[in-house]
Design a protein around this motif. Structure first.
Motif, PDB file in Angstrom:
ATOM      1  N   GLY A 195      18.778  41.167  54.682  1.00  0.00           N
ATOM      2  CA  GLY A 195      18.455  40.921  53.281  1.00  0.00           C
ATOM      3  C   GLY A 195      19.178  41.800  52.291  1.00  0.00           C
ATOM      4  O   GLY A 195      19.446  41.368  51.156  1.00  0.00           O
ATOM      5  N   ARG A 196      19.548  43.038  52.709  1.00  0.00           N
ATOM      6  CA  ARG A 196      20.150  43.974  51.763  1.00  0.00           C
ATOM      7  C   ARG A 196      21.299  44.762  52.398  1.00  0.00           C
ATOM      8  O   ARG A 196      21.331  45.999  52.349  1.00  0.00           O
ATOM      9  CB  ARG A 196      19.077  44.926  51.208  1.00  0.00           C
ATOM     10  CG  ARG A 196      18.092  44.258  50.261  1.00  0.00           C
ATOM     11  CD  ARG A 196      16.970  45.188  49.839  1.00  0.00           C
ATOM     12  NE  ARG A 196      16.028  45.418  50.940  1.00  0.00           N
ATOM     13  CZ  ARG A 196      14.998  44.622  51.216  1.00  0.00           C
ATOM     14  NH1 ARG A 196      14.782  43.557  50.477  1.00  0.00           N
ATOM     15  NH2 ARG A 196      14.188  44.887  52.227  1.00  0.00           N
ATOM     16  N   PRO A 197      22.259  44.077  52.986  1.00  0.00           N
ATOM     17  CA  PRO A 197      23.417  44.794  53.542  1.00  0.00           C
ATOM     18  C   PRO A 197      24.272  45.370  52.418  1.00  0.00           C
ATOM     19  O   PRO A 197      24.358  44.799  51.320  1.00  0.00           O
ATOM     20  CB  PRO A 197      24.169  43.705  54.307  1.00  0.00           C
ATOM     21  CG  PRO A 197      23.815  42.436  53.585  1.00  0.00           C
ATOM     22  CD  PRO A 197      22.388  42.610  53.140  1.00  0.00           C
ATOM     23  N   THR A 198      24.918  46.491  52.684  1.00  0.00           N
ATOM     24  CA  THR A 198      25.730  47.154  51.645  1.00  0.00           C
ATOM     25  C   THR A 198      27.212  46.852  51.768  1.00  0.00           C
ATOM     26  O   THR A 198      27.983  47.181  50.857  1.00  0.00           O
ATOM     27  CB  THR A 198      25.518  48.677  51.712  1.00  0.00           C
ATOM     28  OG1 THR A 198      25.828  49.144  53.029  1.00  0.00           O
ATOM     29  CG2 THR A 198      24.089  49.043  51.353  1.00  0.00           C
ATOM     30  N   PHE A 199      27.661  46.269  52.873  1.00  0.00           N
ATOM     31  CA  PHE A 199      29.058  45.885  53.065  1.00  0.00           C
ATOM     32  C   PHE A 199      30.022  47.039  52.770  1.00  0.00           C
ATOM     33  O   PHE A 199      30.853  46.961  51.864  1.00  0.00           O
ATOM     34  CB  PHE A 199      29.418  44.678  52.183  1.00  0.00           C
ATOM     35  CG  PHE A 199      28.579  43.461  52.442  1.00  0.00           C
ATOM     36  CD1 PHE A 199      28.615  42.815  53.672  1.00  0.00           C
ATOM     37  CD2 PHE A 199      27.746  42.959  51.449  1.00  0.00           C
ATOM     38  CE1 PHE A 199      27.848  41.681  53.904  1.00  0.00           C
ATOM     39  CE2 PHE A 199      26.967  41.831  51.679  1.00  0.00           C
ATOM     40  CZ  PHE A 199      27.022  41.191  52.902  1.00  0.00           C
ATOM     41  N   PRO A 200      29.932  48.141  53.503  1.00  0.00           N
ATOM     42  CA  PRO A 200      30.796  49.292  53.227  1.00  0.00           C
ATOM     43  C   PRO A 200      32.280  48.947  53.375  1.00  0.00           C
ATOM     44  O   PRO A 200      32.681  48.242  54.314  1.00  0.00           O
ATOM     45  CB  PRO A 200      30.357  50.332  54.257  1.00  0.00           C
ATOM     46  CG  PRO A 200      29.608  49.565  55.305  1.00  0.00           C
ATOM     47  CD  PRO A 200      29.006  48.397  54.624  1.00  0.00           C
ATOM     48  N   THR A 206      31.245  37.889  56.453  1.00  0.00           N
ATOM     49  CA  THR A 206      29.943  38.244  55.874  1.00  0.00           C
ATOM     50  C   THR A 206      28.921  38.479  56.977  1.00  0.00           C
ATOM     51  O   THR A 206      28.180  39.467  56.959  1.00  0.00           O
ATOM     52  CB  THR A 206      29.451  37.132  54.939  1.00  0.00           C
ATOM     53  OG1 THR A 206      30.419  36.911  53.912  1.00  0.00           O
ATOM     54  CG2 THR A 206      28.122  37.501  54.306  1.00  0.00           C
ATOM     55  N   ASN A 207      28.882  37.579  57.953  1.00  0.00           N
ATOM     56  CA  ASN A 207      27.928  37.718  59.046  1.00  0.00           C
ATOM     57  C   ASN A 207      28.233  38.950  59.896  1.00  0.00           C
ATOM     58  O   ASN A 207      27.324  39.695  60.286  1.00  0.00           O
ATOM     59  CB  ASN A 207      27.943  36.453  59.904  1.00  0.00           C
ATOM     60  CG  ASN A 207      26.905  36.473  60.987  1.00  0.00           C
ATOM     61  OD1 ASN A 207      27.161  36.913  62.097  1.00  0.00           O
ATOM     62  ND2 ASN A 207      25.705  35.994  60.672  1.00  0.00           N
ATOM     63  N   ALA A 208      29.510  39.191  60.173  1.00  0.00           N
ATOM     64  CA  ALA A 208      29.892  40.344  60.999  1.00  0.00           C
ATOM     65  C   ALA A 208      29.557  41.658  60.326  1.00  0.00           C
ATOM     66  O   ALA A 208      29.326  42.672  60.996  1.00  0.00           O
ATOM     67  CB  ALA A 208      31.391  40.278  61.305  1.00  0.00           C
ATOM     68  N   MET A 209      29.495  41.656  58.994  1.00  0.00           N
ATOM     69  CA  MET A 209      29.260  42.888  58.241  1.00  0.00           C
ATOM     70  C   MET A 209      27.785  43.179  57.997  1.00  0.00           C
ATOM     71  O   MET A 209      27.442  44.231  57.443  1.00  0.00           O
ATOM     72  CB  MET A 209      29.979  42.801  56.896  1.00  0.00           C
ATOM     73  CG  MET A 209      31.495  42.942  56.980  1.00  0.00           C
ATOM     74  SD  MET A 209      32.025  44.638  57.233  1.00  0.00           S
ATOM     75  CE  MET A 209      31.526  45.384  55.676  1.00  0.00           C
ATOM     76  N   LEU A 210      26.889  42.278  58.383  1.00  0.00           N
ATOM     77  CA  LEU A 210      25.468  42.472  58.089  1.00  0.00           C
ATOM     78  C   LEU A 210      24.956  43.818  58.592  1.00  0.00           C
ATOM     79  O   LEU A 210      24.242  44.541  57.879  1.00  0.00           O
ATOM     80  CB  LEU A 210      24.636  41.343  58.707  1.00  0.00           C
ATOM     81  CG  LEU A 210      24.754  39.948  58.092  1.00  0.00           C
ATOM     82  CD1 LEU A 210      23.894  38.962  58.872  1.00  0.00           C
ATOM     83  CD2 LEU A 210      24.351  39.968  56.612  1.00  0.00           C
TER      84      LEU A 210
END
Length: 495
Positions: free
Chosen positions: A171-176, A110-114
């Motif tokens: 606050g609003r990552p989309t995590f592609p 989760t953190n790596a994908m921010l």
């Protein structure tokens, strides 16, 4: 992921010129009220020489830490630092791997994908956005916490758009999905590489044995079985739960007024999801001592000895810190280094450490030695620990450790980046605002008996968990101790 702290190259000349002007101002700042360090020393008017110090600790920056809470529930710590036109911002979340649940690696992923995607921007556009502003974004996830950081010029022209991009990222990552697949493949390749690293294999087994079913037992980056099953929906759910404003500590250091700092903290806090703070990690159960060996074809054997230590709130930590510096935490001159490396040439290095965390972290001793001497070296290390716990430090060892600790203490606040890291830890672990000064005062107040008592209270030579990794070979007797070992230390540790 590791923090990326470099600034845009176009700013280099500007920053250098500002640093030159700021050095004189920094050197003339008064020291904090630390009677245990230099009770009568006046503030330095310029750079201090070793001769002028005369055995006293060098001056360190006085920190006026201000704290408050945002309307959304984030704890804020702020230090005004007008010496440089910079802002360092770190947001610390209780979102480490101890909250992975049944999906090891979830917090790290989760953190790596921010910064892999936000609305209208992919990972490249995000990176270029920070770079074009001369700003740097950093992130990382560990057992207790996850962090996101920003370094930018404090001038509104750079600060405002950098903050807008930063708040969107956290606050609003989309995590592609394509980025997730790429990072998962990189992690799986890393897990394969770990199989060729005896030190890594031994460390993983050690934490499994030390923590059992506790959340600290599994590695922060998960494993080859858990990572492929983590999908975008899992990342979104974890972000919504663990990256909430109530679960965040916001630390700011820079050329800001209090009102500007409050506005920035509110901006960051409002960008985060709503939700309660996550519960703190429970304390682990004390494991039974024992020894395990991992067969591995190598010239050296890796040795780990460990038991549960203390958490970050334990009042004995200053005494344990000092005691460990003498045993094996201070590099050359420690008991372990003297006996294992300097007198016998058995290892390139041997180290001990306490790692206090939200729950009890490990106390650990680790080294690598020649495989045919591994059993004797292990026994030697155990004997050194047993003798040290029984006798405690000498007065000279204690005095030397206090002096070295006091001498290195100013480095904890040598830069704004150092300070923002300290603020993040103080806020996350609910430590007093005077923690830095209190800790040094407590260290300097220790006696031979107090250090001995604390080490005996928390450690036992008979309670160690031991994990070794290397080949099974015929063993040889250890060489006798000498001022000039016949054999050189074993080479640089294998990786």
């Amino acid at each position: 992921m590791n923090e990326r702290n470099g600034l845009h190259y176009a700013l280099t000349a500007l920053i250098i010129s500002l640093l030159v002007g700021a050095l004189a101002m920094l050197a003339s700042q008064p020291t904090s009220d630390q009677a245990h360090l230099a009770p009568t020393e006046a503030p330095a008017a310029g750079l201090q020489s070793l001769a002028e110090l005369d055995g006293k600790a060098p001056a360190r920056r006085a920190l006026d830490i201000q704290t408050w809470q945002t309307a959304e529930g984030s704890k804020v710590l702020f230090v005004a630092a007008p010496e440089l036109p910079m802002l360092d911002l770190r947001v610390t979340f209780a979102a480490g791997s101890s909250h992975d649940g049944d999906q090891p690696g979830l917090a790290m992923l989760t953190n790596a994908m921010l910064n892999e995607g936000i609305a209208g921007k992919d990972v490249t556009a995000i990176a270029e956005g920070f770079e074009n502003l001369g700003a740097a974004f950093g992130n990382g996830a560990y057992r207790d916490m996850a962090i996101a950081s920003l370094r930018t010029l404090s001038a509104p022209a750079q600060r405002i758009p950098a903050l807008e991009l930063f708040t969107e990222v956290i606050g609003r990552p989309t995590f592609p999905a394509d980025s997730l697949a790429r990072i998962q493949n990189q992690m799986l390749a890393g897990f394969e590489q770990q199989k060729q690293n005896p030190g890594k294999l031994a460390a993983l087994r050690l934490f499994e044995n030390l923590y059992g079913t506790h959340p600290y037992a599994h590695p922060s980056d998960g494993d080859a079985q858990s990572v492929p099953g983590i999908d975008v929906q899992a990342l979104q759910a974890f972000h919504q739960k663990a990256y909430s404003a109530c679960n965040a500590v916001i630390a700011l250091v820079g050329d800001l007024s209090r009102s500007e700092a409050e506005a920035i903290a509110e901006q960051v806090s409002r960008a985060l999801p709503e939700g309660p703070a996550l519960p703190k990690v429970a304390q682990p159960e004390t494991p039974e001592p024992g020894q395990q060996h991992i067969e591995f074809p190598s010239a050296q054997t890796t040795l780990f000895l460990a038991q549960l230590g203390v958490d970050r709130q334990d009042p004995d930590y200053p005494a344990l810190y000092l005691g460990n510096q003498i045993l094996g935490g201070g590099g050359f001159g420690t008991r372990l280094m003297e006996e294992v490396r300097e007198k016998r040439g058995l290892a390139y290095g041997v180290y001990s450490s306490f790692s206090p965390m939200q729950a009890r972290g490990p106390f650990m001793i680790n080294l690598q030695t020649r495989a045919e001497l591994s059993e004797g070296t292990l026994q030697l290390v155990q004997d050194i620990l047993r003798q040290y716990l029984a006798e405690g430090p000498t007065q000279k060892e204690l005095d030397d450790a206090k002096r070295e600790t006091a001498g290195s203490f100013p480095m904890t606040t040598a830069s704004n980046a150092d300070i923002v890291g300290q603020l993040g830890a103080i806020g996350f672990y609910d430590l007093p605002l005077t923690q830095l000064e209190d800790f040094m005062a407590q260290v300097q107040a220790q006696t031979v008996e107090s250090v001995k008592a604390a080490m005996q209270k928390h450690l036992s030579a008979q309670a160690m968990l031991i994990v070794t990794a290397g080949p099974t070979v015929a063993q040889k007797e250890l060489p006798p101790p000498t001022d000039k070992p016949a054999a050189l230390p074993a080479g640089v540790p294998e990786h």
